[in-house]
Design a protein around this motif. Structure first.
Motif, PDB file in Angstrom:
ATOM      1  N   VAL B  26       5.845   7.181   1.120  1.00  9.41           N
ATOM      2  CA  VAL B  26       6.354   5.599   1.274  1.00  9.41           C
ATOM      3  C   VAL B  26       6.276   6.007  -0.575  1.00  9.41           C
ATOM      4  CG1 VAL B  26       5.060   3.598   1.458  1.00  9.41           C
ATOM      5  CG2 VAL B  26       5.154   5.227   3.117  1.00  9.41           C
ATOM      6  N   GLU B  27       5.240   5.952  -0.841  1.00  6.65           N
ATOM      7  CA  GLU B  27       5.633   5.698  -2.671  1.00  6.65           C
ATOM      8  C   GLU B  27       6.763   6.178  -3.724  1.00  6.65           C
ATOM      9  OE1 GLU B  27       2.338   8.743  -5.169  1.00  6.65           O
ATOM     10  OE2 GLU B  27       4.039   8.582  -6.329  1.00  6.65           O
ATOM     11  N   PRO B  36       8.595  -2.887  -8.880  1.00  2.00           N
ATOM     12  CA  PRO B  36       8.010  -2.463  -9.963  1.00  2.00           C
ATOM     13  C   PRO B  36       6.642  -2.236  -9.483  1.00  2.00           C
ATOM     14  CG  PRO B  36       8.851  -5.170  -9.143  1.00  2.00           C
ATOM     15  CD  PRO B  36       9.073  -3.607  -8.201  1.00  2.00           C
ATOM     16  N   LEU B  37       6.147  -0.734  -9.093  1.00  2.00           N
ATOM     17  CA  LEU B  37       5.228   0.131  -8.159  1.00  2.00           C
ATOM     18  C   LEU B  37       3.983  -0.456  -9.793  1.00  2.00           C
ATOM     19  CD1 LEU B  37       5.709   3.096  -6.429  1.00  2.00           C
ATOM     20  CD2 LEU B  37       4.790   0.812  -5.716  1.00  2.00           C
ATOM     21  N   ALA B  38       2.544  -0.725  -9.641  1.00  2.00           N
ATOM     22  CA  ALA B  38       1.723  -1.495 -10.254  1.00  2.00           C
ATOM     23  C   ALA B  38       0.964   0.038 -10.198  1.00  2.00           C
ATOM     24  CB  ALA B  38       0.701  -2.209  -9.666  1.00  2.00           C
ATOM     25  N   HIS B  39       0.673   0.887 -11.237  1.00  5.16           N
ATOM     26  CA  HIS B  39      -0.401   2.119 -11.729  1.00  5.16           C
ATOM     27  C   HIS B  39      -2.378   1.488 -11.324  1.00  5.16           C
ATOM     28  CE1 HIS B  39       3.958   3.335 -11.652  1.00  5.16           C
ATOM     29  NE2 HIS B  39       3.124   4.145 -10.874  1.00  5.16           N
ATOM     30  N   PRO B  47       0.036   5.248  -7.997  1.00  4.48           N
ATOM     31  CA  PRO B  47       0.884   3.559  -8.521  1.00  4.48           C
ATOM     32  C   PRO B  47      -0.325   3.180  -7.132  1.00  4.48           C
ATOM     33  CG  PRO B  47       2.112   5.745  -7.276  1.00  4.48           C
ATOM     34  CD  PRO B  47       1.146   6.252  -8.181  1.00  4.48           C
ATOM     35  N   LYS B  48      -0.481   1.830  -7.566  1.00  6.43           N
ATOM     36  CA  LYS B  48      -1.584   1.004  -6.000  1.00  6.43           C
ATOM     37  C   LYS B  48      -1.195   1.580  -4.716  1.00  6.43           C
ATOM     38  CE  LYS B  48      -4.406  -0.371  -9.499  1.00  6.43           C
ATOM     39  NZ  LYS B  48      -4.803  -1.943 -10.209  1.00  6.43           N
ATOM     40  N   ILE B  49      -1.063   2.416  -4.373  1.00 10.20           N
ATOM     41  CA  ILE B  49      -0.487   2.299  -2.626  1.00 10.20           C
ATOM     42  C   ILE B  49      -1.581   2.603  -1.790  1.00 10.20           C
ATOM     43  CG2 ILE B  49       0.524   2.753  -1.104  1.00 10.20           C
ATOM     44  CD1 ILE B  49       2.733   3.483  -2.386  1.00 10.20           C
ATOM     45  N   ALA B  50      -2.651   1.093  -0.593  1.00 13.63           N
ATOM     46  CA  ALA B  50      -3.819   1.798  -0.139  1.00 13.63           C
ATOM     47  C   ALA B  50      -3.684   1.568   1.598  1.00 13.63           C
ATOM     48  CB  ALA B  50      -4.687   1.018  -0.542  1.00 13.63           C
ATOM     49  N   SER B  51      -4.342   2.173   2.783  1.00 16.60           N
ATOM     50  CA  SER B  51      -3.820   2.776   3.770  1.00 16.60           C
ATOM     51  C   SER B  51      -4.934   2.603   4.566  1.00 16.60           C
ATOM     52  CB  SER B  51      -3.369   3.227   4.199  1.00 16.60           C
ATOM     53  OG  SER B  51      -4.198   4.778   4.076  1.00 16.60           O
ATOM     54  N   ALA B  52      -4.723   1.686   5.443  1.00 20.31           N
ATOM     55  CA  ALA B  52      -6.024   1.756   6.364  1.00 20.31           C
ATOM     56  C   ALA B  52      -5.968   3.192   7.506  1.00 20.31           C
ATOM     57  CB  ALA B  52      -6.092   0.556   7.188  1.00 20.31           C
ATOM     58  N   SER B  53      -7.111   3.250   8.045  1.00 18.03           N
ATOM     59  CA  SER B  53      -7.621   4.427   9.174  1.00 18.03           C
ATOM     60  C   SER B  53      -6.345   5.779   8.591  1.00 18.03           C
ATOM     61  CB  SER B  53      -7.600   3.696  10.411  1.00 18.03           C
ATOM     62  OG  SER B  53      -7.449   4.494  11.321  1.00 18.03           O
ATOM     63  N   ALA B  54      -6.240   6.714   8.871  1.00 12.48           N
ATOM     64  CA  ALA B  54      -5.747   7.750   8.855  1.00 12.48           C
ATOM     65  C   ALA B  54      -5.233   7.816  10.099  1.00 12.48           C
ATOM     66  CB  ALA B  54      -6.021   9.254   7.519  1.00 12.48           C
ATOM     67  N   LEU B  55      -3.516   8.519  10.329  1.00 13.37           N
ATOM     68  CA  LEU B  55      -3.092   8.655  11.636  1.00 13.37           C
ATOM     69  C   LEU B  55      -3.496  10.050  11.861  1.00 13.37           C
ATOM     70  CD1 LEU B  55      -1.929   7.698  14.465  1.00 13.37           C
ATOM     71  CD2 LEU B  55      -0.170   8.185  13.410  1.00 13.37           C
ATOM     72  N   SER B  56      -4.280  10.510  12.957  1.00 14.36           N
ATOM     73  CA  SER B  56      -3.525  12.490  13.154  1.00 14.36           C
ATOM     74  C   SER B  56      -2.428  12.909  13.234  1.00 14.36           C
ATOM     75  CB  SER B  56      -5.266  12.831  14.068  1.00 14.36           C
ATOM     76  OG  SER B  56      -4.377  11.938  15.208  1.00 14.36           O
ATOM     77  N   LEU B  65      -0.835   0.760   7.688  1.00 15.42           N
ATOM     78  CA  LEU B  65      -0.709  -0.950   7.918  1.00 15.42           C
ATOM     79  C   LEU B  65      -0.927  -0.161   5.867  1.00 15.42           C
ATOM     80  CD1 LEU B  65      -3.776  -3.029   8.903  1.00 15.42           C
ATOM     81  CD2 LEU B  65      -0.409  -3.207   9.082  1.00 15.42           C
ATOM     82  N   LEU B  66      -0.380  -0.341   5.353  1.00 15.60           N
ATOM     83  CA  LEU B  66       0.065  -0.138   3.946  1.00 15.60           C
ATOM     84  C   LEU B  66      -0.600  -1.213   3.329  1.00 15.60           C
ATOM     85  CD1 LEU B  66       2.606   2.621   3.577  1.00 15.60           C
ATOM     86  CD2 LEU B  66       0.105   2.719   3.526  1.00 15.60           C
ATOM     87  N   VAL B  67      -1.130  -1.138   2.129  1.00 16.07           N
ATOM     88  CA  VAL B  67      -0.900  -2.136   1.263  1.00 16.07           C
ATOM     89  C   VAL B  67      -0.031  -1.985  -0.586  1.00 16.07           C
ATOM     90  CG1 VAL B  67      -1.960  -4.125  -0.461  1.00 16.07           C
ATOM     91  CG2 VAL B  67      -2.793  -3.586   1.810  1.00 16.07           C
ATOM     92  N   ILE B  68       0.983  -2.199  -0.705  1.00 12.57           N
ATOM     93  CA  ILE B  68       1.182  -1.411  -2.303  1.00 12.57           C
ATOM     94  C   ILE B  68       1.185  -2.536  -2.541  1.00 12.57           C
ATOM     95  CG2 ILE B  68       3.694  -1.239  -3.186  1.00 12.57           C
ATOM     96  CD1 ILE B  68       5.138  -0.430  -0.058  1.00 12.57           C
ATOM     97  N   GLU B  69       0.983  -2.590  -3.864  1.00 15.24           N
ATOM     98  CA  GLU B  69       0.733  -3.587  -5.524  1.00 15.24           C
ATOM     99  C   GLU B  69       1.809  -3.618  -6.247  1.00 15.24           C
ATOM    100  OE1 GLU B  69      -3.447  -3.160  -6.331  1.00 15.24           O
ATOM    101  OE2 GLU B  69      -2.875  -4.202  -7.995  1.00 15.24           O
ATOM    102  N   LEU B  70       2.435  -4.713  -6.978  1.00 13.23           N
ATOM    103  CA  LEU B  70       3.801  -4.723  -7.694  1.00 13.23           C
ATOM    104  C   LEU B  70       3.247  -5.333  -8.981  1.00 13.23           C
ATOM    105  CD1 LEU B  70       6.838  -5.319  -5.048  1.00 13.23           C
ATOM    106  CD2 LEU B  70       5.915  -3.511  -6.014  1.00 13.23           C
ATOM    107  N   ASP B  71       3.638  -5.148 -10.141  1.00  9.72           N
ATOM    108  CA  ASP B  71       3.396  -5.953 -11.028  1.00  9.72           C
ATOM    109  C   ASP B  71       4.215  -6.645 -11.414  1.00  9.72           C
ATOM    110  OD1 ASP B  71       2.244  -4.064 -12.625  1.00  9.72           O
ATOM    111  OD2 ASP B  71       3.924  -2.682 -13.151  1.00  9.72           O
TER     112      ASP B  71
END
Lengths: 613, 237
Positions: B26-27, B36-39, B47-56, B65-71
């Motif tokens: 995704v990154e 414009p990814l935030a770092h 890059p600041k990308i966070a996710s909820a609960s890993a899938l097997s 669910l992902l949270v992508i942070e932009l500048d």
């Protein structure tokens, strides 16, 4: 592609996404619309193979043609191999999921000798007879190339044709020849391949022996007496894939690999690549900036590695670095130099690159004394090394890597002991350069490899030091480097001899490789997979003496198994260099000094070559 | 600075891609799309990308669910479209929306419930399976053994399973709906629940598909209210 049979086994294997394809930029061409289907294999895992630029270049060239397609094949890890053998699942190409057997050409890239058993395993898993002579018109042609084919003789029984040298141009010629000879049988195709410069068809050569030595190699059916390697003349314009496949898995080199120059004329006498890929060619800053921009845009990678044997040798390295940094640093893309020479200039350069991400620093003095460094033609002085290390520590690095080699021709105990002493001096210099609170964090990672004599180098005539002596020399270094923060890594003395034997082998070693594979040898380049006992058993059962191949000093006048193959540098030059090594004489880099008449430039027109001062 | 939340589908083509590799894909897609990814700061900016609960690995999903942070601020619909043009086959942003920065931790950290549809093929005996499911739901404790390194640990997975329904059943095939609670103290793994109802071994082919990932609201009324504004509404059955 994940078909049903694959879907059944993948849940049971490690890292299943090695085998599923579907990565960004993977090329899927319809099989019924091309005249030529090529399965391009790398005889190691996906992560290693996908880090190899050569494979990516060939993939791009073939898929760029209207009449051909190329798909990727890597060695399945042992867990999948077991599943494949149990379930009767034949080796397939990633993109289409079709069996390799259905392709017209099975191309295998050979990085070096320790992948030979994996190459055989690929043939077997594909359901092909191992021996070239046992394959027929219905089987794909097996064509191999790469640095591991510098001396292809040990694989002569298994491979239909070898490509000597650089593949960019010759791959198209091979594709056209195979298409033109379709339906005319293997013999006709092989004859057509043998007529292409740089293509070696081993079955068209008769080898005779005089006791343990090769007596002669005679061509038949019109094959050329001497096959000379191919070299890309117009490197500036040579194909470079910008829309490269971006793996899901983290590969060994997971980044844009930008080849800024090819070849090296420094002339280290042990170095096969430095001899094989002459002459030196560069791409212009303009072209590299364009390629880098396109590659980052097309792949989304966040690192650009500048690939060269020694990147600071690139004549406009500072201009290139400045240009790339200005363009890419603001968006978080870093620039890295994977190979650096031992000097303060390189450290300064590395420090500038650290604006985005700080990579590791590696110095390779190779030998412990100035005398031996002269003999190998790598005249780095201790002062250079210490100054560079000091500069690195001052610039903020706490950890640097040092590469040495033991068992080099003319090496004495004094040379070996000097390695230990030099490591201690680098450490002392680091402690001096670092502020007291950083001293505890100082780390020196020292890697001590064993010299392996390689074909087409000035040191091809020297034997490798035998295991026991090698262990004894390691011990000398070990007892001098028991220092806090210093970690020394030695090779397995039991593994180096196999590489040495294969690199100087003749066709009789084919039986040994086959036996080793039958005994279960796979992934021999993986420390935890290599089993020296199996190789000893294979040699013994084939009635061949590994010492003869690995450890013997070959007389200069003897016929070498690879004498009918040329990589540009002439035998006379190699001999002159061997003698210069014995005298401790240096041969200057032809980019700064006089031409050393190595022979590599003969018949090569170097277009777009940047001039050097 | 802006945070975009994406609900992502992970299809058949990429089901063997691990969670970490998926994040990286995704990154890279975001970089190809010119977002414009935030770092992060420091020696090795990420890059600041966070996710909820890993899938097997091996499971598909329509609820990553992902949270992508932009500048710089971007229209979430535009982000969705650009990203979808640059993601490998099998990965698709199904929904994208923005949220104020202070809520970042909330959306990712408070997800505590996952729902799965599990399709089983193989020697399925419908009546026996229905009975096993009833027994599972009726039990107070379902013990499983988890091996970590060379240590094995007993664990009761029953409290983490809040729903297990047999949606479809016929000889040779069954579809189950499973809802599990994700908590800091652990959760129940799909394969453990299946083994507990007799579905285990090479004879069965199991396809796991995550249908939802959300915050149940058990962590507080306020949290629930916030979440209802941001996440697609799910009624707890």
């Amino acid at each position: 592609m994940i078909d049903d049979s694959l879907d059944r086994v993948l849940p049971r294997v490690q890292m299943p996404s090695r085998y599923t394809d579907g990565e960004w930029n993977a090329r899927h061409k319809p099989h019924d619309q091309v005249a030529l289907k090529v399965a391009l294999a790398y005889p190691d895992t996906y992560e290693v193979g996908m880090s190899h630029l050569g494979l990516r270049i060939l993939y791009d060239i073939l898929n760029g043609r209207d009449d051909a397609l190329a798909e990727r094949v890597f060695s399945p890890w042992t867990d999948l191999e077991e599943e494949m053998r149990r379930g009767g699942l034949p080796l397939w190409a990633l993109e289409s999921g079709r069996p390799v057997r259905e392709f017209d050409v099975f191309g295998i890239s050979l990085p070096y000798e320790m992948t030979f058993t994996n190459a055989l395993n690929l043939l077997d898993l594909a359901g092909l007879p191992l021996a070239s002579a046992e394959r027929g018109d219905d089987h794909p042609l097996v064509i191999a190339g790469g640095p591991g084919a510098a001396n292809p003789e040990p694989l002569a029984d298994f491979v239909d044709a070898f490509v000597l040298g650089e593949g960019e141009q010759v791959i198209g010629e091979i594709a056209e020849a195979v298409i033109a000879k379709r339906g005319q049988g293997r013999a006709a195709t092989l004859a057509a391949l043998a007529a292409i410069p740089g293509v070696y068809v081993p079955s068209l050569y008769e080898v005779t022996y005089d006791g343990p030595c090769v007596a002669s190699v005679e061509p038949r059916d019109g094959a050329p007496a001497r096959v000379c390697r191919r070299v890309v003349e117009d490197f500036e314009a040579a194909p470079y894939p910008t829309d490269q496949v971006v793996p899901f898995l983290e590969t060994v080199h997971d980044r844009v690999t930008l080849e800024i120059m090819r070849g090296c004329s420094r002339g280290c006498r042990f170095c096969q690549a430095g001899m094989m890929y002459r002459p030196v060619r560069e791409r212009s800053v303009e072209r590299l900036a364009d390629l880098a921009r396109c590659a980052v845009h097309a792949t989304g990678w966040d690192e650009i590695a500048l690939l060269a044997f020694n990147s600071p040798d690139y004549s406009r390295i500072e201009a290139l670095v400045d240009r790339l940094l200005a363009e890419h640093a603001p968006s978080g893309v870093s620039i890295s130099l994977p190979s650096l020479r031992t000097d303060t200039f390189s450290v300064g350069l590395a420090d500038r690159l650290a604006t985005v991400r700080r990579g590791g620093l590696t110095f390779a003095p190779e030998a412990g004394t100035a005398r031996l460094r002269h003999a190998i033609n790598k005249p780095v002085t201790d002062e250079h090394l210490l100054a560079a290390a000091g500069a690195a520590f001052q610039a903020g690095w706490n950890r640097i890597k040092l590469y040495f080699m033991i068992g080099l021709p003319t090496e004495t105990d004094e040379d070996v002991e000097a390695i230990g002493d030099l490591v201690a001096r680098v450490r002392a210099c680091g402690r001096e350069a670092l502020e007291p609170q950083r001293r505890g964090r100082l780390r020196l990672a020292v890697s001590v490899g064993a010299f392996v004599p390689k074909a087409h180098t000035p040191f091809q005539w020297w034997g490798q030091v035998e295991g026991e002596a090698l262990s004894e020399r390691q011990e000398r270094i070990r007892e001098r480097t028991r220092l806090k923060g210093v970690q020394v890594e030695f090779p397995d003395p039991d593994a180096a001899w196999v590489e040495a034997a294969l690199s100087r082998g003749d066709r009789r070693l084919g039986a040994v490789i086959r036996r080793a594979w039958e005994l279960g040898c796979r992934f021999d380049s993986w420390d935890d997979r290599f089993d020296g006992a199996l190789w000893r058993q294979a040699f013994a059962e084939c009635g061949l003496d590994a010492t003869f191949y690995a450890h013997r000093r070959i007389p200069f006048e003897e016929t070498l198994p690879w004498d009918h193959l040329s990589y540009g540098v002439g035998r006379e030059f190699l001999l002159r260099e061997a003698e210069a090594a014995l005298r401790g004489d240096l041969t200057e880099d032809c980019r700064t000094g006089p031409c050393s008449e190595c022979g590599a430039c003969e018949g090569v027109e170097r277009r777009a070559q940047v001039s050097h001062g | 600075m802006q945070q975009i939340i994406c609900r992502l589908a992970k299809g058949e083509a990429v089901k063997y891609v691990s969670h970490l590799d998926l994040m990286r894909a995704v990154e890279r897609g975001a970089r190809r799309a010119g977002l414009p990814l935030a770092h992060s700061q420091g020696f090795n900016p990420r890059p600041k990308i966070a996710s909820a609960s890993a899938l097997s690995v091996g499971a598909t999903s329509e609820a990553e669910l992902l949270v992508i942070e932009l500048d710089e601020p971007r229209d979430p619909l535009d982000v969705q479209e650009r990203l979808n043009g640059k993601l490998p086959d099998g990965l698709e942003v199904l929904q994208a929306w923005t949220q104020p920065a202070y809520k970042h931790k909330f959306a990712i950290g408070e997800t505590d419930t996952a729902e799965f549809r599990v399709t089983v093929e193989g020697p399925v005996e419908p009546e026996r399976l229905a009975e096993a499911v009833r027994a599972f739901l009726g039990a107070e404790e379902v013990a499983v053994e988890r091996v970590k390194g060379d240590r094995a640990k007993q664990m009761n997975i029953r409290p983490f399973v809040s729903a297990l329904d047999l949606v479809e059943r016929e000889p040779g095939r069954a579809v189950l709906r499973l809802r599990v609670r994700l908590s800091p103290s652990g959760s129940a793994r799909t394969e453990e629940v299946l083994a507990a109802v007799g579905i285990a071994g090479d004879d069965f082919r199991v396809a796991v598909h995550r249908t939802a990932l959300y915050a149940s609201g058990r962590t507080g009324k306020q949290a629930k209210q916030r979440l209802e504004r941001m996440l697609p509404r799910r009624s707890a059955p």
